[in-house]
Motif scaffolding. Sequence first.
Motif, PDB file in Angstrom:
ATOM      1  N   THR A  57      -5.526   2.760   4.161  1.00  0.00           N
ATOM      2  CA  THR A  57      -4.730   1.694   3.561  1.00  0.00           C
ATOM      3  C   THR A  57      -4.724   1.901   2.058  1.00  0.00           C
ATOM      4  O   THR A  57      -5.748   2.270   1.468  1.00  0.00           O
ATOM      5  CB  THR A  57      -5.337   0.312   3.880  1.00  0.00           C
ATOM      6  N   SER A  58      -3.597   1.625   1.449  1.00  0.00           N
ATOM      7  CA  SER A  58      -3.515   1.792  -0.005  1.00  0.00           C
ATOM      8  C   SER A  58      -4.130   0.576  -0.694  1.00  0.00           C
ATOM      9  O   SER A  58      -4.224  -0.516  -0.129  1.00  0.00           O
ATOM     10  CB  SER A  58      -2.052   1.958  -0.430  1.00  0.00           C
ATOM     11  N   GLY A  59      -4.523   0.764  -1.909  1.00  0.00           N
ATOM     12  CA  GLY A  59      -5.086  -0.317  -2.710  1.00  0.00           C
ATOM     13  C   GLY A  59      -4.071  -1.411  -2.953  1.00  0.00           C
ATOM     14  O   GLY A  59      -4.408  -2.593  -2.991  1.00  0.00           O
ATOM     15  N   ALA A  60      -2.805  -1.037  -3.113  1.00  0.00           N
ATOM     16  CA  ALA A  60      -1.751  -2.034  -3.349  1.00  0.00           C
ATOM     17  C   ALA A  60      -1.580  -2.939  -2.127  1.00  0.00           C
ATOM     18  O   ALA A  60      -1.394  -4.157  -2.255  1.00  0.00           O
ATOM     19  CB  ALA A  60      -0.434  -1.337  -3.678  1.00  0.00           C
ATOM     20  N   LEU A  62      -3.892  -3.661   0.108  1.00  0.00           N
ATOM     21  CA  LEU A  62      -5.054  -4.553   0.158  1.00  0.00           C
ATOM     22  C   LEU A  62      -4.926  -5.677  -0.864  1.00  0.00           C
ATOM     23  O   LEU A  62      -5.268  -6.830  -0.587  1.00  0.00           O
ATOM     24  CB  LEU A  62      -6.340  -3.760  -0.088  1.00  0.00           C
ATOM     25  N   GLN A  63      -4.452  -5.317  -2.045  1.00  0.00           N
ATOM     26  CA  GLN A  63      -4.278  -6.331  -3.087  1.00  0.00           C
ATOM     27  C   GLN A  63      -3.235  -7.358  -2.668  1.00  0.00           C
ATOM     28  O   GLN A  63      -3.424  -8.554  -2.884  1.00  0.00           O
ATOM     29  CB  GLN A  63      -3.877  -5.675  -4.407  1.00  0.00           C
ATOM     30  N   ASN A  64      -2.132  -6.914  -2.076  1.00  0.00           N
ATOM     31  CA  ASN A  64      -1.090  -7.834  -1.614  1.00  0.00           C
ATOM     32  C   ASN A  64      -1.614  -8.775  -0.532  1.00  0.00           C
ATOM     33  O   ASN A  64      -1.331  -9.978  -0.552  1.00  0.00           O
ATOM     34  CB  ASN A  64       0.122  -7.063  -1.088  1.00  0.00           C
ATOM     35  N   ARG A  65      -2.378  -8.230   0.418  1.00  0.00           N
ATOM     36  CA  ARG A  65      -2.947  -9.071   1.470  1.00  0.00           C
ATOM     37  C   ARG A  65      -3.944 -10.074   0.883  1.00  0.00           C
ATOM     38  O   ARG A  65      -3.980 -11.236   1.289  1.00  0.00           O
ATOM     39  CB  ARG A  65      -3.645  -8.220   2.520  1.00  0.00           C
ATOM     40  N   GLY A  66      -4.755  -9.630  -0.056  1.00  0.00           N
ATOM     41  CA  GLY A  66      -5.711 -10.520  -0.699  1.00  0.00           C
ATOM     42  C   GLY A  66      -5.013 -11.632  -1.464  1.00  0.00           C
ATOM     43  O   GLY A  66      -5.426 -12.796  -1.420  1.00  0.00           O
ATOM     44  N   GLU A  67      -3.955 -11.282  -2.188  1.00  0.00           N
ATOM     45  CA  GLU A  67      -3.189 -12.277  -2.941  1.00  0.00           C
ATOM     46  C   GLU A  67      -2.545 -13.295  -2.001  1.00  0.00           C
ATOM     47  O   GLU A  67      -2.584 -14.505  -2.256  1.00  0.00           O
ATOM     48  CB  GLU A  67      -2.117 -11.582  -3.791  1.00  0.00           C
ATOM     49  N   ASN A  70      -5.190 -15.581  -0.612  1.00  0.00           N
ATOM     50  CA  ASN A  70      -5.595 -16.538  -1.632  1.00  0.00           C
ATOM     51  C   ASN A  70      -4.580 -17.672  -1.761  1.00  0.00           C
ATOM     52  O   ASN A  70      -4.943 -18.843  -1.850  1.00  0.00           O
ATOM     53  CB  ASN A  70      -5.783 -15.807  -2.967  1.00  0.00           C
TER      54      ASN A  70
END
Length: 142
Positions: A57-60, A62-67, A70
């Motif tokens: 999985t790309s970092g982007a 993961l960041q989108n899912r985390g955002e 939240n």
Amino acid sequence: MKAMAERRARVARIRGAQHLLAAAEQSNADAKVAQLEMSVTRLAELRDSLTVPVGATSGAALQNRGELANRLDKARHSMGDAIASAKVLASQRAAERLEARQKQEGAEKLDARAGQALAAWLEQRSAVPFRRRPGHFEKGDY
């Protein structure tokens, strides 16, 4: 006597309409609470469905899912105040409905008593023999 019975019947009809209105308002308030609670449940389900897929999985991503997770959490938690105020309103509407029902029952009892009093008055009045008033003549009295 008849006017009083009619007035009591009209008051009973009005109290019945007021109770129906209060019941409708309570139903709407209860539906609003249920809708808000369903929304919170749906937000929680959406939040829980944001699992990370197995594999690379790309970092982007993961960041989108985390955002997104939240934001869903914030939305769910911010609905607490709306649910609390909706519950307060629903309990007020329930109290208003109860009060309207009590008034309706009281008016129905008064209406029934007025009807009984009118019937008794009419019966009493019909039991009194008819008396001719002085100065009034019937055929054959001349």
